[in-house]
Enzyme design. Sequence first.
Site, PDB file in Angstrom:
ATOM      1  N   ASN A   1     -20.281  -6.319  -6.774  1.00 30.47           N
ATOM      2  CA  ASN A   1     -19.414  -7.397  -7.154  1.00 30.47           C
ATOM      3  C   ASN A   1     -18.606  -6.899  -8.049  1.00 30.47           C
ATOM      4  O   ASN A   1     -19.049  -6.497  -9.320  1.00 30.47           O
ATOM      5  CB  ASN A   1     -20.357  -8.667  -7.733  1.00 30.47           C
ATOM      6  CG  ASN A   1     -19.780  -9.665  -7.919  1.00 30.47           C
ATOM      7  OD1 ASN A   1     -18.520  -9.492  -8.249  1.00 30.47           O
ATOM      8  ND2 ASN A   1     -20.197 -10.845  -7.649  1.00 30.47           N
TER       9      ASN A   1
ATOM     10  N   CYS B   1      -3.747 -13.858  -3.233  1.00 28.20           N
ATOM     11  CA  CYS B   1      -3.273 -14.287  -1.945  1.00 28.20           C
ATOM     12  C   CYS B   1      -3.541 -15.870  -2.167  1.00 28.20           C
ATOM     13  O   CYS B   1      -3.792 -16.295  -0.688  1.00 28.20           O
ATOM     14  CB  CYS B   1      -3.977 -13.602  -0.730  1.00 28.20           C
ATOM     15  SG  CYS B   1      -5.490 -13.371  -0.863  1.00 28.20           S
TER      16      CYS B   1
ATOM     17  N   ARG C   1       0.848  -1.371  -0.025  1.00 27.28           N
ATOM     18  CA  ARG C   1       0.118  -0.074  -0.059  1.00 27.28           C
ATOM     19  C   ARG C   1       0.839   1.273   0.060  1.00 27.28           C
ATOM     20  O   ARG C   1       0.585   2.155  -0.752  1.00 27.28           O
ATOM     21  CB  ARG C   1      -0.882  -0.145   1.213  1.00 27.28           C
ATOM     22  CG  ARG C   1      -2.007  -1.031   1.172  1.00 27.28           C
ATOM     23  CD  ARG C   1      -3.139  -0.593   2.160  1.00 27.28           C
ATOM     24  NE  ARG C   1      -2.574  -1.043   3.690  1.00 27.28           N
ATOM     25  CZ  ARG C   1      -2.880  -2.271   3.962  1.00 27.28           C
ATOM     26  NH1 ARG C   1      -3.729  -3.238   3.462  1.00 27.28           N
ATOM     27  NH2 ARG C   1      -2.446  -2.605   5.451  1.00 27.28           N
TER      28      ARG C   1
ATOM     29  N   PHE D   1     -11.754  -4.466  -4.982  1.00 24.35           N
ATOM     30  CA  PHE D   1     -11.858  -5.347  -3.800  1.00 24.35           C
ATOM     31  C   PHE D   1     -11.253  -4.391  -2.617  1.00 24.35           C
ATOM     32  O   PHE D   1     -10.227  -4.775  -2.288  1.00 24.35           O
ATOM     33  CB  PHE D   1     -11.145  -6.581  -3.967  1.00 24.35           C
ATOM     34  CG  PHE D   1     -11.565  -7.525  -5.146  1.00 24.35           C
ATOM     35  CD1 PHE D   1     -12.464  -8.130  -4.752  1.00 24.35           C
ATOM     36  CD2 PHE D   1     -10.901  -7.498  -6.487  1.00 24.35           C
ATOM     37  CE1 PHE D   1     -13.136  -8.995  -5.856  1.00 24.35           C
ATOM     38  CE2 PHE D   1     -11.515  -8.202  -7.383  1.00 24.35           C
ATOM     39  CZ  PHE D   1     -12.430  -9.068  -7.184  1.00 24.35           C
TER      40      PHE D   1
ATOM     41  N   ASP E   1     -16.352  -2.634  -3.641  1.00 20.52           N
ATOM     42  CA  ASP E   1     -16.185  -3.694  -2.623  1.00 20.52           C
ATOM     43  C   ASP E   1     -17.643  -4.336  -2.516  1.00 20.52           C
ATOM     44  O   ASP E   1     -18.751  -3.607  -2.472  1.00 20.52           O
ATOM     45  CB  ASP E   1     -15.659  -3.470  -1.195  1.00 20.52           C
ATOM     46  CG  ASP E   1     -14.894  -4.577  -0.687  1.00 20.52           C
ATOM     47  OD1 ASP E   1     -13.823  -4.955  -0.765  1.00 20.52           O
ATOM     48  OD2 ASP E   1     -15.950  -5.458   0.067  1.00 20.52           O
TER      49      ASP E   1
HETATM   50  C1  LIG Z   1      -7.730  -9.075   0.304  1.00 24.00           C
HETATM   51  S1  LIG Z   1      -9.334  -7.905   0.659  1.00 24.00           S
HETATM   52  C2  LIG Z   1      -8.617  -6.439   0.274  1.00 24.00           C
HETATM   53  C3  LIG Z   1      -7.808  -5.764   1.075  1.00 24.00           C
HETATM   54  C4  LIG Z   1      -7.393  -4.088   0.697  1.00 24.00           C
HETATM   55  N1  LIG Z   1      -7.032  -4.181  -0.519  1.00 24.00           N
HETATM   56  C5  LIG Z   1      -6.707  -3.642   1.782  1.00 24.00           C
HETATM   57  O1  LIG Z   1      -5.279  -3.531   1.376  1.00 24.00           O
HETATM   58  O2  LIG Z   1      -7.029  -3.522   2.908  1.00 24.00           O
HETATM   59  C6  LIG Z   1     -10.217  -8.565  -0.437  1.00 24.00           C
HETATM   60  C7  LIG Z   1     -11.891  -7.907  -0.360  1.00 24.00           C
HETATM   61  O3  LIG Z   1     -12.646  -8.303  -1.312  1.00 24.00           O
HETATM   62  C8  LIG Z   1     -13.863  -7.927  -1.082  1.00 24.00           C
HETATM   63  N2  LIG Z   1     -14.434  -8.995  -2.145  1.00 24.00           N
HETATM   64  C9  LIG Z   1     -14.793 -10.406  -1.795  1.00 24.00           C
HETATM   65  N3  LIG Z   1     -15.353 -10.819  -2.896  1.00 24.00           N
HETATM   66  C10 LIG Z   1     -15.911  -9.884  -3.612  1.00 24.00           C
HETATM   67  C11 LIG Z   1     -16.452  -9.472  -4.961  1.00 24.00           C
HETATM   68  N4  LIG Z   1     -16.840 -10.659  -5.700  1.00 24.00           N
HETATM   69  N5  LIG Z   1     -16.773  -8.284  -5.394  1.00 24.00           N
HETATM   70  C12 LIG Z   1     -16.415  -7.193  -4.432  1.00 24.00           C
HETATM   71  N6  LIG Z   1     -15.702  -7.336  -3.482  1.00 24.00           N
HETATM   72  C13 LIG Z   1     -15.464  -8.560  -3.078  1.00 24.00           C
HETATM   73  C14 LIG Z   1     -14.027  -8.423   0.460  1.00 24.00           C
HETATM   74  O4  LIG Z   1     -15.045  -7.776   1.423  1.00 24.00           O
HETATM   75  C15 LIG Z   1     -12.774  -7.797   0.928  1.00 24.00           C
HETATM   76  O5  LIG Z   1     -12.850  -6.579   1.313  1.00 24.00           O
END
Ligand SMILES: C[S@@+](CC[C@H](N)C(=O)[O-])C[C@H]1O[C@@H](n2cnc3c(N)ncnc32)[C@H](O)[C@@H]1O
Length: 398
Positions: A280, A341, A217, A232, A253
């Site tokens: 989504n 990840c 970040r 996301f 998100d």
């Molecule tokens: C790995 S985390 C992101 C972390 C963020 N980039 C950070 O550095 O704090 C993944 C995120 O994807 C979201 N998520 C999961 N599936 C999703 C989808 N199909 N569409 C949108 N968001 C999604 C989750 O709510 C979560 O917040």
Amino acid sequence: MAQTSGRAWQDLPVIRLTGKGRRWAKSGHPWIYRDDLAEMVPLPAGELVAVVGPTGDFLGQAFYSATSRIALRLVTRREEAVDREFWAARLEGALTYREQVAPGVEARRLVYGEADGFPGLVVDTYGPHLVVQTLHPGPERLLPLFLELLTSRLSPASITLRHDAEVRLLEGLALEVRTVKGEVPERLTIREGDLTFLVDVLRGQKTGLFLDQRENRLTVRLYGQGEVLDAFAYQGGFGLHLARNARQVTLVDSSAAALEVARENARMNGLSHIIAIKENVFHFLRKAVQEGRRYDTIVLDPPAFAKSRQDRPGALRGYLEINRQALELLAPGGCLITCSCSYNLREEEFLDLIRQAAQAAGRELRLVERRGAARDHPALLSLPESLYLKCFILHALS
Ligand SMILES: C[S@@+](CC[C@H](N)C(=O)[O-])C[C@H]1O[C@@H](n2cnc3c(N)ncnc32)[C@H](O)[C@@H]1O
């Protein structure tokens, strides 16, 4: 005072491996699968055992699991007493390392499982507040000792157990979230670089933040320009760091709760050009491509699509789709920051997948940075499973 057995290894229950199991254990991997045990032993979950080869030769001491396919997690390969002093020394090693690689960082990982010699234990800190996760019955049994060591060494304001990771179920452990010492504010604030972020250690995802992406970040700030898309986005971690030099930042998100915090984070940091959209990402990207939108910087940081090997085919399709669409949206000269990840997807495979996405989108890319998890999340070389996070920074030449 919490008790630990502190027995000499000769007094521990013994688990004998097959010849194949012995060769595997000798190869360096710290996990031993149930198929490699020479006989079934009725032992309580989490018991510390002595591991020996078919002829009784000592191989190490390990935590036993009664339910998982991974029957043993090695604690040490030495003939030493695994007692209070042993664990205190390991904790000291973990803390000294963090002071070296993440000095003064408010939100960081202090103990990271096998990589710190604590199989199945995670300890994160958010300022003076600690969050502890045990993912195995071994550290679960030793939790009173670990809490006592953490308390006497760090004097935390609070300790919260985030025992809601689903892998606990595979180990027969219950799910719960509980503050066991002190009080934790519903929302605390931490600094990351020159930004302030809210953290909810009781209800946030993971232990509150995705700490493994901290250094990524901070690094991407170099690449923020024009229109930014953070897909996301969670609570806006990447997007807010990119916002300084951006015209506008769009966060997407599926979690309304995460985006609510993202909006507050933006307000708190005086960033007014942030839009947070609950959708989504797959739908959002498809629609954006249809509408012919363009972004100068795009971040893709999805959750692990390939949680197991069986998930791989679907996961590969998912990664390919979002990366192809992001590349269709990327302006010439733009920057794609793309992450995975999934430990079931190796770095070279992920790179190859980005290559395919670029070909399908008709883009020429250059790889600017090839990054992984932050330094406070070191991977154990003998445990490939701990090398899970990939983060590529790419520039579109055309
Ligand atoms: C790995 S985390 C992101 C972390 C963020 N980039 C950070 O550095 O704090 C993944 C995120 O994807 C979201 N998520 C999961 N599936 C999703 C989808 N199909 N569409 C949108 N968001 C999604 C989750 O709510 C979560 O917040």
